[in-house]
Enzyme design. Structure first.
Site, PDB file in Angstrom:
ATOM      1  N   ASP A  35      82.618  78.043  35.998  1.00 21.53           N
ATOM      2  CA  ASP A  35      83.776  77.760  35.138  1.00 21.53           C
ATOM      3  C   ASP A  35      84.967  78.576  35.634  1.00 21.53           C
ATOM      4  O   ASP A  35      84.832  79.758  35.974  1.00 21.53           O
ATOM      5  CB  ASP A  35      83.449  78.114  33.682  1.00 21.53           C
ATOM      6  CG  ASP A  35      84.427  77.489  32.714  1.00 21.53           C
ATOM      7  OD1 ASP A  35      84.019  76.599  31.949  1.00 21.53           O
ATOM      8  OD2 ASP A  35      85.618  77.887  32.724  1.00 21.53           O
ATOM      9  N   ASN A  90      79.816  71.043  24.146  1.00 24.63           N
ATOM     10  CA  ASN A  90      80.887  70.801  23.179  1.00 24.63           C
ATOM     11  C   ASN A  90      81.137  69.297  23.141  1.00 24.63           C
ATOM     12  O   ASN A  90      81.342  68.671  24.193  1.00 24.63           O
ATOM     13  CB  ASN A  90      82.169  71.536  23.596  1.00 24.63           C
ATOM     14  CG  ASN A  90      82.021  73.042  23.491  1.00 24.63           C
ATOM     15  OD1 ASN A  90      81.303  73.545  22.643  1.00 24.63           O
ATOM     16  ND2 ASN A  90      82.702  73.772  24.369  1.00 24.63           N
ATOM     17  N   HIS A 103      79.518  67.567  30.120  1.00 23.41           N
ATOM     18  CA  HIS A 103      79.152  68.789  30.836  1.00 23.41           C
ATOM     19  C   HIS A 103      78.380  69.724  29.922  1.00 23.41           C
ATOM     20  O   HIS A 103      78.642  69.814  28.733  1.00 23.41           O
ATOM     21  CB  HIS A 103      80.384  69.517  31.397  1.00 23.41           C
ATOM     22  CG  HIS A 103      81.456  69.796  30.388  1.00 23.41           C
ATOM     23  ND1 HIS A 103      82.358  68.838  29.979  1.00 23.41           N
ATOM     24  CD2 HIS A 103      81.765  70.912  29.693  1.00 23.41           C
ATOM     25  CE1 HIS A 103      83.174  69.360  29.086  1.00 23.41           C
ATOM     26  NE2 HIS A 103      82.840  70.627  28.886  1.00 23.41           N
TER      27      HIS A 103
HETATM   28  P1  AMP Z   1      85.072  72.143  27.221  1.00 26.72           P
HETATM   29  O1  AMP Z   1      86.154  72.917  26.527  1.00 26.72           O
HETATM   30  O2  AMP Z   1      83.715  72.238  26.581  1.00 26.72           O
HETATM   31  O3  AMP Z   1      85.499  70.704  27.455  1.00 26.72           O
HETATM   32  O4  AMP Z   1      84.880  72.816  28.637  1.00 26.72           O
HETATM   33  C1  AMP Z   1      85.738  72.591  29.718  1.00 26.72           C
HETATM   34  C2  AMP Z   1      85.602  73.771  30.626  1.00 26.72           C
HETATM   35  O5  AMP Z   1      86.113  73.425  31.896  1.00 26.72           O
HETATM   36  C3  AMP Z   1      86.375  75.031  30.167  1.00 26.72           C
HETATM   37  O6  AMP Z   1      85.459  76.099  29.966  1.00 26.72           O
HETATM   38  C4  AMP Z   1      87.333  75.295  31.324  1.00 26.72           C
HETATM   39  O7  AMP Z   1      87.505  76.669  31.582  1.00 26.72           O
HETATM   40  C5  AMP Z   1      86.642  74.578  32.474  1.00 26.72           C
HETATM   41  N1  AMP Z   1      87.514  74.148  33.562  1.00 26.72           N
HETATM   42  C6  AMP Z   1      88.701  73.535  33.458  1.00 26.72           C
HETATM   43  N2  AMP Z   1      89.196  73.257  34.684  1.00 26.72           N
HETATM   44  C7  AMP Z   1      88.280  73.702  35.584  1.00 26.72           C
HETATM   45  C8  AMP Z   1      88.202  73.722  37.008  1.00 26.72           C
HETATM   46  N3  AMP Z   1      89.180  73.209  37.775  1.00 26.72           N
HETATM   47  N4  AMP Z   1      87.124  74.287  37.584  1.00 26.72           N
HETATM   48  C9  AMP Z   1      86.143  74.832  36.823  1.00 26.72           C
HETATM   49  N5  AMP Z   1      86.144  74.827  35.477  1.00 26.72           N
HETATM   50  C10 AMP Z   1      87.205  74.280  34.865  1.00 26.72           C
END
Ligand code: AMP
Ligand code: ZN
Length: 117
Positions: A35, A90, A103
């Site tokens: 992440d 989530n 995810h």
């Molecule tokens: P959610 O809020 O459950 O949809 O999780 C989305 C996650 O994606 C968050 O924890 C972000 O920090 C992560 N995220 C967003 N952009 C990226 C990226 N480019 N690479 C890795 N993680 C990311």
């Protein structure tokens, strides 16, 4: 069509290699990467290569791939030698989902409270 890559999806772009990510595991059906904004010493996202907006929709359409995501999530925890860890899906904006490509968050390496915020 269900499961097809979406042009406006960040995680489809990671699957396709158009956006860089720190990939820790790959399988035929999944990709696992760190992440970008880690909330624990281990914070890895496991995603299906196919695009489904949420884990619920993935499980309904492709239960075998949903199982692959879960198996890979446990494999990430094993690789990082986590004795205790949390796997979180989530689902919906109200639960904190911000990226609408299914995810699993795999988080561990620190103490955790229950219930989460
Ligand atoms: P959610 O809020 O459950 O949809 O999780 C989305 C996650 O994606 C968050 O924890 C972000 O920090 C992560 N995220 C967003 N952009 C990226 C990226 N480019 N690479 C890795 N993680 C990311
Ligand atoms: Zn996607």
């Amino acid at each position: 069509m269900a499961g097809e890559p979406q042009d406006d999806c960040l995680f489809c772009k990671i699957v396709e290699g158009h956006i860089p990510a720190t990939i820790v595991r790959e399988s035929e059906t999944t990709v696992a990467f760190r992440d970008i904004n880690p909330q624990a010493p281990t914070h890895v996202l496991v995603i299906p290569r196919a695009h489904y907006p949420s884990a619920a929709e993935l499980a309904a359409a492709e239960p075998m791939i949903a199982a692959d995501v879960l198996r890979e999530a446990h494999a990430v925890a094993d690789e990082d030698k986590l004795e205790s860890y949390r796997i979180v899906f989530n689902t919906g904006a109200g639960a904190g989902q911000t990226v609408f490509h299914a995810h699993a968050h795999v988080m561990g390496g620190r103490g955790m409270q229950w219930p989460p915020g």
